[in-house]
Write a protein that holds these residues in place. Structure first.
Motif, PDB file in Angstrom:
ATOM      1  N   VAL A   1       0.841  -1.206   0.000  1.00 54.85           N
ATOM      2  CA  VAL A   1       0.000   0.000   0.000  1.00 54.85           C
ATOM      3  C   VAL A   1       0.868   1.244   0.000  1.00 54.85           C
ATOM      4  CG1 VAL A   1      -1.668   1.332   1.366  1.00 54.85           C
ATOM      5  CG2 VAL A   1      -1.999  -1.120   1.018  1.00 54.85           C
ATOM      6  N   VAL A   2       0.515   2.173  -0.888  1.00 54.90           N
ATOM      7  CA  VAL A   2       1.222   3.436  -1.037  1.00 54.90           C
ATOM      8  C   VAL A   2       0.553   4.521  -0.189  1.00 54.90           C
ATOM      9  CG1 VAL A   2       1.878   5.226  -2.696  1.00 54.90           C
ATOM     10  CG2 VAL A   2       1.931   2.814  -3.361  1.00 54.90           C
ATOM     11  N   LYS A   3      -0.788   4.492  -0.104  1.00 54.84           N
ATOM     12  CA  LYS A   3      -1.537   5.502   0.634  1.00 54.84           C
ATOM     13  C   LYS A   3      -2.916   4.963   0.993  1.00 54.84           C
ATOM     14  CE  LYS A   3      -3.572  10.109   0.381  1.00 54.84           C
ATOM     15  NZ  LYS A   3      -4.702   9.722   1.201  1.00 54.84           N
ATOM     16  N   THR A   4      -3.424   5.391   2.144  1.00 55.80           N
ATOM     17  CA  THR A   4      -4.802   5.062   2.521  1.00 55.80           C
ATOM     18  C   THR A   4      -5.563   6.338   2.864  1.00 55.80           C
ATOM     19  OG1 THR A   4      -4.298   4.806   4.880  1.00 55.80           O
ATOM     20  CG2 THR A   4      -4.185   2.817   3.519  1.00 55.80           C
ATOM     21  N   THR A   5      -6.870   6.215   2.803  1.00 56.56           N
ATOM     22  CA  THR A   5      -7.767   7.229   3.330  1.00 56.56           C
ATOM     23  C   THR A   5      -8.729   6.501   4.254  1.00 56.56           C
ATOM     24  OG1 THR A   5      -7.605   8.514   1.290  1.00 56.56           O
ATOM     25  CG2 THR A   5      -9.408   9.074   2.787  1.00 56.56           C
ATOM     26  N   VAL A   6      -8.830   6.969   5.490  1.00 59.42           N
ATOM     27  CA  VAL A   6      -9.670   6.349   6.513  1.00 59.42           C
ATOM     28  C   VAL A   6     -10.812   7.304   6.834  1.00 59.42           C
ATOM     29  CG1 VAL A   6      -9.728   5.409   8.861  1.00 59.42           C
ATOM     30  CG2 VAL A   6      -7.631   5.212   7.479  1.00 59.42           C
ATOM     31  N   TYR A   7     -12.031   6.830   6.651  1.00 62.50           N
ATOM     32  CA  TYR A   7     -13.226   7.626   6.917  1.00 62.50           C
ATOM     33  C   TYR A   7     -13.916   7.075   8.162  1.00 62.50           C
ATOM     34  CZ  TYR A   7     -12.582   8.778   1.977  1.00 62.50           C
ATOM     35  OH  TYR A   7     -12.069   9.186   0.772  1.00 62.50           O
ATOM     36  N   VAL A   8     -14.288   7.969   9.078  1.00 62.45           N
ATOM     37  CA  VAL A   8     -15.009   7.571  10.288  1.00 62.45           C
ATOM     38  C   VAL A   8     -16.230   8.478  10.412  1.00 62.45           C
ATOM     39  CG1 VAL A   8     -14.880   7.225  12.786  1.00 62.45           C
ATOM     40  CG2 VAL A   8     -12.825   6.921  11.376  1.00 62.45           C
ATOM     41  N   ALA A   9     -17.392   7.872  10.487  1.00 66.38           N
ATOM     42  CA  ALA A   9     -18.640   8.639  10.589  1.00 66.38           C
ATOM     43  C   ALA A   9     -18.814   9.104  12.030  1.00 66.38           C
ATOM     44  CB  ALA A   9     -19.831   7.814  10.131  1.00 66.38           C
ATOM     45  N   SER A  10     -18.102  10.180  12.364  1.00 63.51           N
ATOM     46  CA  SER A  10     -18.157  10.725  13.721  1.00 63.51           C
ATOM     47  C   SER A  10     -17.506  12.103  13.728  1.00 63.51           C
ATOM     48  CB  SER A  10     -17.410   9.821  14.701  1.00 63.51           C
ATOM     49  OG  SER A  10     -17.399  10.388  15.990  1.00 63.51           O
ATOM     50  N   SER A  11     -17.945  12.931  14.637  1.00 70.71           N
ATOM     51  CA  SER A  11     -17.289  14.220  14.851  1.00 70.71           C
ATOM     52  C   SER A  11     -16.411  14.176  16.098  1.00 70.71           C
ATOM     53  CB  SER A  11     -18.341  15.330  14.983  1.00 70.71           C
ATOM     54  OG  SER A  11     -19.168  15.070  16.103  1.00 70.71           O
ATOM     55  N   GLN A  12     -16.278  13.015  16.708  1.00 72.03           N
ATOM     56  CA  GLN A  12     -15.484  12.839  17.920  1.00 72.03           C
ATOM     57  C   GLN A  12     -14.078  12.334  17.584  1.00 72.03           C
ATOM     58  OE1 GLN A  12     -16.847  13.735  20.957  1.00 72.03           O
ATOM     59  NE2 GLN A  12     -18.493  14.437  19.598  1.00 72.03           N
ATOM     60  N   GLN A  13     -13.067  13.095  17.989  1.00 76.94           N
ATOM     61  CA  GLN A  13     -11.699  12.665  17.716  1.00 76.94           C
ATOM     62  C   GLN A  13     -11.376  11.322  18.356  1.00 76.94           C
ATOM     63  OE1 GLN A  13      -9.353  16.134  18.797  1.00 76.94           O
ATOM     64  NE2 GLN A  13      -8.966  16.511  16.627  1.00 76.94           N
ATOM     65  N   ALA A  14     -12.004  11.008  19.464  1.00 74.15           N
ATOM     66  CA  ALA A  14     -11.761   9.709  20.111  1.00 74.15           C
ATOM     67  C   ALA A  14     -12.173   8.562  19.188  1.00 74.15           C
ATOM     68  CB  ALA A  14     -12.508   9.625  21.440  1.00 74.15           C
ATOM     69  N   ASP A  15     -13.272   8.737  18.450  1.00 74.44           N
ATOM     70  CA  ASP A  15     -13.703   7.703  17.504  1.00 74.44           C
ATOM     71  C   ASP A  15     -12.709   7.576  16.355  1.00 74.44           C
ATOM     72  OD1 ASP A  15     -15.989   7.132  18.990  1.00 74.44           O
ATOM     73  OD2 ASP A  15     -17.263   8.468  17.799  1.00 74.44           O
ATOM     74  N   LEU A  16     -12.228   8.714  15.864  1.00 69.46           N
ATOM     75  CA  LEU A  16     -11.223   8.674  14.807  1.00 69.46           C
ATOM     76  C   LEU A  16      -9.972   7.946  15.309  1.00 69.46           C
ATOM     77  CD1 LEU A  16     -13.161  10.978  13.791  1.00 69.46           C
ATOM     78  CD2 LEU A  16     -11.160  11.901  12.647  1.00 69.46           C
ATOM     79  N   GLY A  17      -9.579   8.236  16.536  1.00 69.72           N
ATOM     80  CA  GLY A  17      -8.418   7.577  17.125  1.00 69.72           C
ATOM     81  C   GLY A  17      -8.624   6.080  17.290  1.00 69.72           C
ATOM     82  N   ALA A  18      -9.824   5.673  17.680  1.00 66.13           N
ATOM     83  CA  ALA A  18     -10.120   4.245  17.856  1.00 66.13           C
ATOM     84  C   ALA A  18      -9.998   3.510  16.522  1.00 66.13           C
ATOM     85  CB  ALA A  18     -11.511   4.059  18.453  1.00 66.13           C
ATOM     86  N   ALA A  19     -10.516   4.103  15.461  1.00 60.53           N
ATOM     87  CA  ALA A  19     -10.405   3.484  14.137  1.00 60.53           C
ATOM     88  C   ALA A  19      -8.944   3.459  13.699  1.00 60.53           C
ATOM     89  CB  ALA A  19     -11.258   4.243  13.124  1.00 60.53           C
ATOM     90  N   TRP A  20      -8.250   4.569  13.890  1.00 63.09           N
ATOM     91  CA  TRP A  20      -6.858   4.663  13.475  1.00 63.09           C
ATOM     92  C   TRP A  20      -5.986   3.636  14.175  1.00 63.09           C
ATOM     93  CZ3 TRP A  20      -4.024   5.737   9.663  1.00 63.09           C
ATOM     94  CH2 TRP A  20      -2.642   5.821   9.808  1.00 63.09           C
ATOM     95  N   ASP A  21      -6.216   3.413  15.452  1.00 64.95           N
ATOM     96  CA  ASP A  21      -5.419   2.427  16.194  1.00 64.95           C
ATOM     97  C   ASP A  21      -5.505   1.050  15.544  1.00 64.95           C
ATOM     98  OD1 ASP A  21      -4.617   4.373  17.990  1.00 64.95           O
ATOM     99  OD2 ASP A  21      -6.038   3.775  19.557  1.00 64.95           O
ATOM    100  N   VAL A  22      -6.690   0.672  15.100  1.00 63.11           N
ATOM    101  CA  VAL A  22      -6.879  -0.634  14.453  1.00 63.11           C
ATOM    102  C   VAL A  22      -6.197  -0.654  13.085  1.00 63.11           C
ATOM    103  CG1 VAL A  22      -8.593  -2.234  13.503  1.00 63.11           C
ATOM    104  CG2 VAL A  22      -9.018  -1.101  15.703  1.00 63.11           C
ATOM    105  N   VAL A  23      -6.401   0.397  12.313  1.00 63.93           N
ATOM    106  CA  VAL A  23      -5.791   0.481  10.978  1.00 63.93           C
ATOM    107  C   VAL A  23      -4.278   0.436  11.105  1.00 63.93           C
ATOM    108  CG1 VAL A  23      -5.467   1.965   8.954  1.00 63.93           C
ATOM    109  CG2 VAL A  23      -7.753   1.696   9.967  1.00 63.93           C
TER     110      VAL A  23
END
Length: 140
Positions: free
Chosen positions: A78-100
Motif C-alpha cells: 500500500v502506497v496511501k490510505t484514506t480512513v473515513y469515520v462517521a463521527s465528529s469525535q476525535q476519540a472515535d477517529l483515534g479508535a479506528a486509526w489504532d486498528v488500521v
C-alpha cells in the motif's frame, strides 16, 4: 490482436456480491491497484459490529486485505490510505486509526484520517480505501 484493457476491475469472491462496485482496480500495465472503500460488511453484506468503531475497523481491514489479495497485492504494497469515520469525535477517529495502524504494522504508508457525517451502508462507521502497487513479479 486485441489490446489489454487499460483498467481491470477486480471482484473478490470472498467478499459480499451485494456491493454495487468492484473491490479494486488494476491499471495497465498492471502495477497500480486502487481499492474501493473497504466496508465493515460480512460475506452476506450485513454491517458488523454495529455501534463499535474499533470492531468495524477490524472487519474493514480484514476486507481490505482480501480485496488487495484478489488484485495481487498486500498491505505492505500500500502506497496511501484514506480512513473515513462517521463521527465528529476525535476519540472515535483515534479508535479506528489504532486498528488500521496495527494492521499495517511497521509499514507506515501515508494516510488521511477524516471524520465524515455519514457513510454509505446502514450503521456503517468506518471505511478505508487504499492505493497499492503490485510488485514487478506479480504484475501481469
Amino acid at each position: 490482436m486485441p489490446s489489454e484493457p487499460a483498467i481491470t476491475l477486480v471482484r473478490a469472491e470472498q467478499l459480499t456480491a451485494n456491493a454495487p462496485y468492484a473491490y479494486a482496480a488494476v491499471t495497465a500495465p498492471g502495477r497500480l491497484v486502487f481499492t474501493a472503500g473497504a466496508c465493515p460488511l460480512d460475506a452476506d453484506g450485513a454491517t458488523v459490529a454495529v455501534g463499535d468503531v474499533a470492531g468495524q475497523a477490524q472487519q474493514v481491514m480484514a476486507n481490505l486485505v482480501v480485496a488487495l489479495q484478489a488484485a495481487g497485492a498486500q498491505l505492505t504494497d500500500v502506497v496511501k490510505t484514506t480512513v473515513y469515520v462517521a463521527s465528529s469525535q476525535q476519540a472515535d477517529l483515534g479508535a479506528a486509526w489504532d486498528v488500521v495502524r496495527a494492521a499495517f504494522g511497521e509499514h507506515d504508508a501515508p494516510s488521511t484520517l477524516l471524520g465524515v457525517t455519514v457513510l454509505g451502508y446502514d450503521d456503517q462507521l468506518v471505511e478505508v480505501e487504499a492505493i497499492a502497487i503490485r510488485r514487478e513479479a506479480d504484475a501481469t
